[in-house]
Scaffold this active site. Structure first.
Site, PDB file in Angstrom:
ATOM      1  N   SER A 175       0.840  -1.195   0.000  1.00 35.86           N
ATOM      2  CA  SER A 175       0.000   0.000   0.000  1.00 35.86           C
ATOM      3  C   SER A 175       0.878   1.248   0.000  1.00 35.86           C
ATOM      4  O   SER A 175       1.709   1.430  -0.884  1.00 35.86           O
ATOM      5  CB  SER A 175      -0.959  -0.061   1.194  1.00 35.86           C
ATOM      6  OG  SER A 175      -1.959   0.922   1.100  1.00 35.86           O
TER       7      SER A 175
ATOM      8  N   LYS B  99       4.244   2.263  -2.281  1.00 37.57           N
ATOM      9  CA  LYS B  99       4.623   3.516  -2.952  1.00 37.57           C
ATOM     10  C   LYS B  99       6.050   3.869  -2.559  1.00 37.57           C
ATOM     11  O   LYS B  99       6.863   4.312  -3.373  1.00 37.57           O
ATOM     12  CB  LYS B  99       3.674   4.646  -2.547  1.00 37.57           C
ATOM     13  CG  LYS B  99       2.181   4.366  -2.762  1.00 37.57           C
ATOM     14  CD  LYS B  99       1.331   5.539  -2.285  1.00 37.57           C
ATOM     15  CE  LYS B  99      -0.098   5.141  -1.945  1.00 37.57           C
ATOM     16  NZ  LYS B  99      -0.857   4.558  -3.030  1.00 37.57           N
TER      17      LYS B  99
ATOM     18  N   HIS C  35      -7.373  -5.947   0.031  1.00 42.87           N
ATOM     19  CA  HIS C  35      -6.169  -5.132   0.116  1.00 42.87           C
ATOM     20  C   HIS C  35      -5.346  -5.601   1.310  1.00 42.87           C
ATOM     21  O   HIS C  35      -5.661  -5.288   2.463  1.00 42.87           O
ATOM     22  CB  HIS C  35      -6.595  -3.663   0.288  1.00 42.87           C
ATOM     23  CG  HIS C  35      -5.471  -2.681   0.313  1.00 42.87           C
ATOM     24  ND1 HIS C  35      -4.772  -2.305  -0.812  1.00 42.87           N
ATOM     25  CD2 HIS C  35      -4.931  -1.971   1.341  1.00 42.87           C
ATOM     26  CE1 HIS C  35      -3.858  -1.405  -0.484  1.00 42.87           C
ATOM     27  NE2 HIS C  35      -3.935  -1.189   0.815  1.00 42.87           N
TER      28      HIS C  35
END
Length: 389
Positions: A230, A234, A372
């Protein structure tokens, strides 16, 4: 509809975001040419990429998205804060290391948890997790075990596994994120519109862990795989783009401003991420709220900055917010840079089906059934990918 949206803003102080989950509504877009310089010159060689275009692309991301990455500090010290000896039924040695960085009379400490397999006859590769979840997920005592960081599984595979928590660098909170690295070491960054924010601080921390790995005789510092999920995903991309010492990058469900293309405007958009998490990216990035096509970069160019090193990107079937197709397309759009190094990605033309991982030449991708998260299924594929290289 506009009147309702305006009323909602006045009432709550928050903007209204319309999210798209329909492929038919993805707008027409043209990606920036990763091989064309801002002066219009087309890059056709590995040498020209590294000399001309790569520094240019890196600076575009610094100036418009993630902020600058400071590299200066006065000194760095490593202390074994706790060495518990054999763990995991004698399969691993635990090291807990305090990495303290000093600059202009102030310091910050990164607390590293590291397990190394005892059967290793030579320095071993290591997976380094940038942990954006609770510290209990990387519990050094192993009283609590989490598939988010399945240390036993990784040790059994012959790799070392390590982690640090993002709060050591910058708390993941819009009100307190400055209290770590930014206030203590680099306060000047807070005054700049292209200054480093939280995600930059976390990536900076990953590089300081890499500094430590280069001193640890048990770790092969040329084989460090940086991993993030998540917002951590990044960060792992940005860390690997900035620091070419990382041998490979894993970005798990990283979505917007991670591995997914912004211009698709599918799932989370720039305006939403900048409003919900204003402390992650530079002030300049907010200029592109609802203006994705005005960005001089897109995320395929971030992946391209990692070339020629391997990249593994993932998604989950129920996590449309992170745009699984857009992630796959970003990998595909980075292929021309890898081709300069005579590397073919090995990815198919179209995204693979659910739970059908593709581990190609330097690129890996899967879309896992589920939510997720980062799971044992994901880690199993990361290990397969790392073994290949």
């Amino acid at each position: 509809m506009k009147q309702i949206a305006l009323f909602f803003i006045l009432l709550t102080g928050s903007p209204v975001f319309s999210q798209n989950y329909d492929e038919a509504k993805v707008p027409h877009y043209i990606l920036p040419d990763v091989l064309k310089t801002t002066s219009g010159k087309t890059i056709r060689s590995e040498e020209k990429w590294e000399k001309l275009r790569r520094p240019e692309v890196l600076k575009l991301f610094e100036d418009h998205v993630y902020g600058q990455m400071p590299t200066d500090y006065d000194s760095i010290r490593y202390a074994l804060t706790e060495d518990d000896g054999p763990e995991m039924d004698g399969k691993a040695v635990l090291k807990q290391v305090g990495i303290t960085v000093f600059r202009k009379g102030s310091s910050v400490q990164i607390n590293l948890v590291l397990f190394v397999p005892v059967q290793a006859k030579k320095p071993v590769p290591v997976f380094l997790l940038i942990n954006n979840r609770g510290k209990e997920n990387t519990d050094p005592t192993r009283a609590k075990k989490s598939e988010f960081w399945p240390a036993e599984m990784v040790i059994d595979s012959g790799f070392a596994i390590a982690a640090f928590h993002v709060s050591d660098l910058a708390p993941d909170n819009k009100d307190t994120y400055t209290t770590g690295v930014l206030q203590k070491l680099y306060p000047e960054q807070l005054k700049k519109d292209n200054g480093m924010k939280a995600i930059g601080a976390w990536a900076w921390g990953a590089s300081r862990v890499m500094d430590y790995f280069e001193t640890d005789k048990d770790i092969d510092a040329k084989k460090v795989i940086v991993v993030g999920h998540s917002r951590g995903g990044k960060t792992s991309l940005w860390a690997a783009a900035q620091d070419q010492r990382f041998a490979a990058c894993v970005t798990n469900c990283s979505g917007n401003t991670g591995a997914a293309l912004a211009r698709r405007q599918f799932g989370e958009r720039i305006s939403r991420i900048n409003t919900t998490f204003p402390h992650w990216f530079s002030n300049n990035y907010k200029k592109y709220n609802d203006k994705e096509n005005a960005l001089p970069v897109d995320q395929h160019m971030l992946i391209a900055l990692i070339a020629p090193r391997p990249v593994y990107a993932t998604n989950a079937s129920k996590d449309l917010w992170a745009d699984p197709k857009g992630t796959f397309l970003a990998l595909k759009a980075a292929e021309p840079v890898y081709a300069l190094y005579k590397i073919q990605s090995g990815l198919p033309k179209d995204p693979p089906g659910i739970d059908k991982p593709v581990i190609g030449s330097h690129f890996g991708y899967h879309n896992r059934e589920g939510e997720h998260n980062m799971t044992v299924y994901d880690w199993g594929n990361f290990i397969r990918f790392a073994r290949k290289f």
